[in-house]
Design a protein around this motif. Structure first.
Motif, PDB file in Angstrom:
ATOM      1  N   SER A  59       0.833  -1.213   0.000  1.00 37.46           N
ATOM      2  CA  SER A  59       0.000   0.000   0.000  1.00 37.46           C
ATOM      3  C   SER A  59       0.861   1.254   0.000  1.00 37.46           C
ATOM      4  CB  SER A  59      -0.937   0.006   1.204  1.00 37.46           C
ATOM      5  OG  SER A  59      -0.194   0.054   2.397  1.00 37.46           O
ATOM      6  N   GLY A  60       2.092   1.115   0.484  1.00 38.08           N
ATOM      7  CA  GLY A  60       2.999   2.260   0.497  1.00 38.08           C
ATOM      8  C   GLY A  60       2.567   3.300   1.507  1.00 38.08           C
ATOM      9  N   GLY A  61       3.217   4.419   1.501  1.00 36.22           N
ATOM     10  CA  GLY A  61       2.848   5.502   2.396  1.00 36.22           C
ATOM     11  C   GLY A  61       3.776   5.624   3.579  1.00 36.22           C
ATOM     12  N   SER A  62       3.514   6.652   4.393  1.00 36.39           N
ATOM     13  CA  SER A  62       4.397   6.964   5.503  1.00 36.39           C
ATOM     14  C   SER A  62       4.076   6.169   6.764  1.00 36.39           C
ATOM     15  CB  SER A  62       4.336   8.460   5.805  1.00 36.39           C
ATOM     16  OG  SER A  62       3.030   8.810   6.199  1.00 36.39           O
ATOM     17  N   SER A  63       2.963   5.396   6.758  1.00 31.67           N
ATOM     18  CA  SER A  63       2.614   4.568   7.920  1.00 31.67           C
ATOM     19  C   SER A  63       2.318   3.134   7.479  1.00 31.67           C
ATOM     20  CB  SER A  63       1.402   5.162   8.640  1.00 31.67           C
ATOM     21  OG  SER A  63       1.712   6.427   9.156  1.00 31.67           O
ATOM     22  N   PRO A  64       3.366   2.384   7.115  1.00 34.44           N
ATOM     23  CA  PRO A  64       3.150   1.006   6.645  1.00 34.44           C
ATOM     24  C   PRO A  64       2.834   0.052   7.785  1.00 34.44           C
ATOM     25  CG  PRO A  64       5.475   1.478   6.742  1.00 34.44           C
ATOM     26  CD  PRO A  64       4.771   2.757   7.082  1.00 34.44           C
ATOM     27  N   THR A  65       2.160  -1.046   7.431  1.00 25.65           N
ATOM     28  CA  THR A  65       1.854  -2.110   8.386  1.00 25.65           C
ATOM     29  C   THR A  65       2.393  -3.415   7.818  1.00 25.65           C
ATOM     30  OG1 THR A  65      -0.139  -0.962   9.064  1.00 25.65           O
ATOM     31  CG2 THR A  65       0.004  -3.277   9.625  1.00 25.65           C
TER      32      THR A  65
END
Length: 192
Positions: A59-65
């Motif tokens: 999903s990418g982004g600055s808050s990955p899980t």
């Protein structure tokens, strides 16, 4: 039983190898060059020379899980675990965002028994020492198993005095596993 040896360092370290269950959960506020990251990321847990990667957060982004569970052996002489967060470029290269340095004293030692699940959050730092996000992990030192060992003697097995640790302790009578320690001091008086 844990054997302890003294090193040049004033702290004590065990010489046994423990198995750690590391769950790299997520990261928050990942930044690259002080801008929020929008790339696909993954994390790598490193203990000494051994390392294990998590899966890629698509999903990418600055808050990955990630929620990636890893089991890794750790010798008693290791003082730190490193969690590195990296991203993959469009050309397929891997670049490091930052690294968290986790002291083993945070999840092993006096106040954290084996089998206790520790939820920890650490600041990620880039190669210049600047803050670049937070990584969330949970770490558990897997308890030592006694199932592989037999009774200490055949007589103990026959009389029922020996039983594996998996059974609940007996509260009444002898042979229970619950022990209350009371410190005792001996005061000697000098003859006058």
């Amino acid at each position: 039983m844990i054997y302890i040896r003294r090193t040049d360092h004033p702290r004590l370290y065990t010489t046994m190898t423990k198995t750690l269950e590391i769950d790299i959960r997520s990261a928050e506020g990942l930044k690259l060059n002080r801008r929020l990251l929008k790339k696909k990321t993954f994390a790598v847990a490193r203990i000494g020379e051994k390392s294990r990667p998590s899966h890629l957060d698509v999903s990418g982004g600055s808050s990955p899980t990630w929620n990636c569970k890893l089991e890794m052996p750790m010798s008693g002489t290791e003082q730190f675990i490193y969690i590195e967060v990296l991203f993959r470029t469009s050309s397929g290269r891997e670049k490091k965002i930052g690294e968290a340095k986790i002291p083993t004293s945070d999840f092993m030692g006096r106040y954290s028994p084996e089998g206790h699940l520790n939820f920890l959050s650490y600041r990620l730092r880039d190669e210049y020492g600047d803050k670049c996000g937070i990584v969330n992990v949970s770490i558990m030192v897997k308890p030592y198993s006694t199932e592989d060992y037999g009774a200490c003697s055949s007589q103990a097995a026959e009389t029922g005095l020996w039983r594996p640790r998996s059974e609940p302790p007996a509260i009444d009578g002898y042979g229970g596993r619950i022990v209350t320690g009371v410190p005792v001091w001996c005061v000697l008086q000098r003859p006058t």
